[in-house]
Design a protein around this motif. Sequence first.
Motif, PDB file in Angstrom:
ATOM      1  N   ILE A 196      30.756  76.953  48.304  1.00 39.64           N
ATOM      2  CA  ILE A 196      29.553  77.355  49.279  1.00 39.64           C
ATOM      3  C   ILE A 196      28.937  75.955  49.521  1.00 39.64           C
TER       4      ILE A 196
ATOM      5  N   GLY B  44      33.278  79.566  42.801  1.00 43.06           N
ATOM      6  CA  GLY B  44      33.125  79.983  44.288  1.00 43.06           C
ATOM      7  C   GLY B  44      31.419  79.756  45.532  1.00 43.06           C
TER       8      GLY B  44
ATOM      9  N   ASN C 133      25.785  82.762  50.174  1.00 35.50           N
ATOM     10  CA  ASN C 133      25.543  82.697  51.505  1.00 35.50           C
ATOM     11  C   ASN C 133      25.208  83.630  52.238  1.00 35.50           C
TER      12      ASN C 133
ATOM     13  N   LEU D 262      30.396  84.191  45.767  1.00 39.71           N
ATOM     14  CA  LEU D 262      30.190  83.857  47.086  1.00 39.71           C
ATOM     15  C   LEU D 262      29.003  84.651  47.756  1.00 39.71           C
TER      16      LEU D 262
END
Length: 314
Positions: free
Chosen positions: A303, A299, A91, A87
């Motif tokens: 995203i 994960g 990001n 994650l």
Amino acid sequence: MKLWQKVILGLILGVLFGVYLPCYVYLVEPIGIIFIRLIKMIIIPLIFFSLVSGITSMNDPSSLGRVGMKSVLSYLATTLCAVMFGLIVANILRPGDGVSISFSSSSSRSNDASFNLSNFIINIIPSNVFESFASGNILQVVFFAIFTGYIINLMGNTAGHVKEFIDSAAKIVLKMIDKVISFSPYGAFGLVASVVGNQGLGVLTSLSKLVFAITIAMVLQYLIFGLIIAFFGLISPLPFYRKSIEYQILALSTGSSKACLATTMEVCRKKLGVSDSSTSFVLPLGASINMDGLAINLGLTTIFFAQMLDISLT
């Protein structure tokens, strides 16, 4: 030439074959498919007999509980790290920005099913063991293996012949998968040639940012293992990294930690100095419930698709 070196050679030759002879990929594609089917054929018996054998080799119930508790806690911790890395890296690097992939209407579907912890725990217990084996439900097979090993230990000498049979069966399955793994360079060649020949190198170019992000997350996860070895094992992680290259290259080429389970067990016993009982219990359990690479992928790619489709996630 060592097995992992042959696997790397198979990967390279597979890429070259797919690039320069894509029209002949159909000739080598069955090699990769056969290899994966052979692996799947052995995995369930390997996990069952190895787990039961590992449990029955621990005659002290407190020893089994201690090893089991430490294993589960470490699996939970490393999986949590894997999800976090996936994650965080997604990001920061934002691999989905600017990527355009078309989806056909047949490939898109909605799924309103929600996760239910109670049902998840209940479904770990099989209602039909033979169905669990046939369908390849690994968690149910693991539960049945642990329960079987526990009962055999309770029976003591009465189940001596059963214990001998389990140990022999575990050795037979390990020998079977050892023979299958010797075929892995050819399997790696067929699998890679098929992907490159059918999809082309362009698929890697368009998704290079995603591949880079996944690689960064996995390197961070790899370093976590080194820290665990250094702080809890009180030894240098470098020998571990060096001696573990064989089964890790095999896992890379097949995309499956289960495919290299037998090789991992052999390396742990003969090169890393792990006891037979711990190896037989901890590794099959880990291959069933501790898939950190998959956790990173889930994960990170979640995203990735959200960024690609310009969906804001809270």
